[in-house]
Write a protein that holds these residues in place. Structure first.
Motif, PDB file in Angstrom:
ATOM      1  N   PRO A 358       0.829  -1.213   0.000  1.00  0.00           N
ATOM      2  CA  PRO A 358       0.000   0.000   0.000  1.00  0.00           C
ATOM      3  C   PRO A 358       0.863   1.262   0.000  1.00  0.00           C
ATOM      4  N   ASP A 359       0.269   2.376  -0.427  1.00  0.00           N
ATOM      5  CA  ASP A 359       0.936   3.668  -0.323  1.00  0.00           C
ATOM      6  C   ASP A 359       0.804   4.231   1.090  1.00  0.00           C
ATOM      7  N   GLU A 360      -0.274   3.831   1.736  1.00  0.00           N
ATOM      8  CA  GLU A 360      -0.558   4.387   3.063  1.00  0.00           C
ATOM      9  C   GLU A 360      -1.386   3.380   3.862  1.00  0.00           C
ATOM     10  N   THR A 361      -1.176   3.349   5.177  1.00  0.00           N
ATOM     11  CA  THR A 361      -1.943   2.440   6.025  1.00  0.00           C
ATOM     12  C   THR A 361      -2.707   3.236   7.079  1.00  0.00           C
ATOM     13  N   ARG A 401      -4.029   6.479  -5.155  1.00  0.00           N
ATOM     14  CA  ARG A 401      -3.233   5.840  -4.099  1.00  0.00           C
ATOM     15  C   ARG A 401      -3.925   4.585  -3.585  1.00  0.00           C
ATOM     16  N   ARG A 402      -3.093   3.663  -3.103  1.00  0.00           N
ATOM     17  CA  ARG A 402      -3.590   2.402  -2.562  1.00  0.00           C
ATOM     18  C   ARG A 402      -3.540   2.488  -1.038  1.00  0.00           C
ATOM     19  N   TYR A 403      -4.673   2.300  -0.413  1.00  0.00           N
ATOM     20  CA  TYR A 403      -4.771   2.427   1.044  1.00  0.00           C
ATOM     21  C   TYR A 403      -4.998   1.064   1.681  1.00  0.00           C
ATOM     22  N   ASP A 453      -7.215  -3.671   1.359  1.00  0.00           N
ATOM     23  CA  ASP A 453      -6.682  -2.553   0.577  1.00  0.00           C
ATOM     24  C   ASP A 453      -7.748  -2.058  -0.391  1.00  0.00           C
ATOM     25  N   VAL A 455      -8.049   0.936  -3.739  1.00  0.00           N
ATOM     26  CA  VAL A 455      -7.408   1.971  -4.555  1.00  0.00           C
ATOM     27  C   VAL A 455      -8.404   3.113  -4.705  1.00  0.00           C
TER      28      VAL A 455
END
Ligand SMILES: [Cu+2]
Length: 483
Positions: A358-361, A401-403, A453, A455
């Motif tokens: 992921p880009d962010e968690t 972004r992928r969270y 996740d 997107v």
């Protein structure tokens, strides 16, 4: 083995949508004027669950379940929604990636369909697969509102290409009626695989002790249960032939309950979850569905007889949660055989490699404040209960972004977590890593952890909530908004 899809609609009590079909003129021109492609009429009416059990509730087009709507992926439609009731309503197109102003959530900014009013909406249905439509209003203590009513129906979005390795498809909508409040519930604790996390159990106990009121919060129970609007044995049976492969599309349209389903002597080959094909189709003896979850499963009809396909809960089955499956040439009383206990494990339908990083968690801890709100449990995410007045908290996300959303459940309840307008990919369930299972609702087990996740690929306000009506109405919600 192609069959006429429309011919199946006469089975299992579902009525075809009159006038709907792929042959309609392009709907783009009809978005503003002219005849809509579909009409949903919200009105109070009677649902006959059996000759002895007729309930008065709010319905779509005078029937429960609402008519099966077949859309075609990518083909714009205009839908007229008429509200003949005395209160504003919302129709949510569950599982579709459509704009916020037509999604059917006031939290996202969708306008209400006014009481005794009408609203025309237009959108491009997607993605392909088994979706549904249901009301999205707040019910709180009013058991004649929200998903306690009969406002739910299946949607099937026809894919551009369909492998279709089956003979026939049958839609099953599981639902309860005549709700009432009680103290404490009977949540299906044996539904899910995995063990509780000790630290979360400790947190849960601590929250219980800190709650000012020590009694249990209000829960909802039901008197009547049905599949496709009929109590077990009172509707048309699902008529099958030996050797047939029947694709069942099962929807749990409950307001609050986790449901199970078994067909004695048969196994389900699960091919899709929430309408999305799974990476690893697998055979299971029992289906478990959280509120709003869908399962598509193929059953090979290789055990002739007359069977009751029903819920594992004896009391619920005895009060209607079942449907008869009848082989050609067989008559008699439907047989039920209680299956062995079976724990539902989403990861068996996944793959072991991936997912992408992921880009962010974001992390969320779920806590129940026992009976904190006028006898109702209040639910908090990271200590905050969602406010219908301020529409907060809001989490800002960025396009593309992928969270990764990580959940820790410090309560013993199962929470069917739902994200609007996006699909998510399961990445970890009760400590087990997984990938490739795409869903829009997933059950977070009692005192368990789960991660998925998504997107950010559909701009606009996006609601996240627990789909248990009592939980979403009392705090268990959050809004995502694009930067
Ligand atoms: Cu919940």
């Amino acid at each position: 083995m192609m069959t006429d899809r429309r011919s199946i609609l006469k089975y299992a009590g579902l009525t075809p949508w009159l006038g709907a079909g792929a042959d309609l003129a392009a709907a783009t021109d009809q978005a503003a004027t002219g005849k809509a492609d579909y009409t949903v009429r919200i009105a109070t009416g009677l649902a006959e669950l059996s000759p002895e059990h007729i309930v008065s509730t709010t319905l779509y087009n005078g029937q429960f379940p609402g008519p099966l709507i077949r859309f075609r992926e990518g083909q714009r439609v205009a839908v007229d929604i008429h509200n003949d009731t005395d209160t504003p309503e919302l129709v949510h197109w569950h599982g579709q990636m459509i704009p916020s102003d037509v999604d059917g959530s006031s939290e996202e900014g969708t306008p209400f369909v006014p009481a005794h009013g009408k609203r025309r909406i237009s959108f491009v249905p997607k993605p392909a697969g088994f979706r549904f439509y249901h009301t999205h209003v707040v019910a709180r203590g009013d058991l004649n509102r929200g998903t306690y009513t009969g406002q739910a129906g299946p949607v099937y979005i026809e894919p551009k290409n369909d492998p279709g390795a089956y003979d026939r498809e049958v839609f099953l909508v599981m639902k309860e009626f005549l709700p009432s409040f009680s103290r404490g519930g009977d949540m299906a604790q044996d539904a899910l695989a995995g063990s509780p996390v000790a630290a979360l159990q400790e947190m849960g106990k601590k929250a219980d002790q800190e709650a000012r009121v020590k009694t249990k919060g209000l829960e909802v129970g039901y008197e009547l249960f049905c599949i496709n609007g009929r109590m077990g044995g009172h509707g048309e049976p699902v008529r099958v032939k030996q050797g047939e492969r029947v694709l069942f599309h099962v929807l749990n349209a409950s307001a609050t309950e986790i449901r199970s389903l078994a067909l004695p002597g048969h196994v389900f080959r699960v091919v899709s979850l929430d309408g999305n094909p799974v990476p690893t189709p697998a055979n299971v003896p029992v289906l478990w569905l959280g509120t709003a979850e869908r399962i598509s499963a193929i059953v090979e009809m290789n055990h002739p007889g007359v069977w009751l396909m029903g819920d594992l809960a004896d009391d619920d089955r005895a009060h209607g949660m079942g449907i008869v499956v009848e082989y050609a040439g067989h008559k008699g009383k439907p047989q039920w055989i209680q299956p062995q206990p079976f724990h539902w494990d989403y990861t068996q339908f996944g793959k072991t490699t991936g997912p992408a990083a992921p880009d962010e968690t974001m992390e969320f801890t779920v806590i129940k404040q026992n009976a904190a709100l006028g006898g109702f449990n209040q639910w908090t995410l990271n200590g905050i209960a969602f406010s219908m007045e301020t529409m907060k908290p809001v989490y800002t996300i960025r396009q593309g972004r992928r969270y990764r959303l990580k959940f820790r459940n410090a309560s013993d309840d199962i929470h069917p977590l739902h994200l609007h307008r996006h699909s998510f990919e399961l990445t970890s369930v009760a400590g087990k890593p997984t990938a490739g299972v795409m869903k829009d609702v997933v059950m977070l087990g009692g005192y368990q952890e789960l991660a998925f996740d998504f997107v950010a690929d559909n701009r606009g306000k996006t609601l996240f909530h627990c789909h248990q009506q009592l939980h979403m109405d009392f705090g268990f919600m959050a809004l995502f908004d694009y930067a």
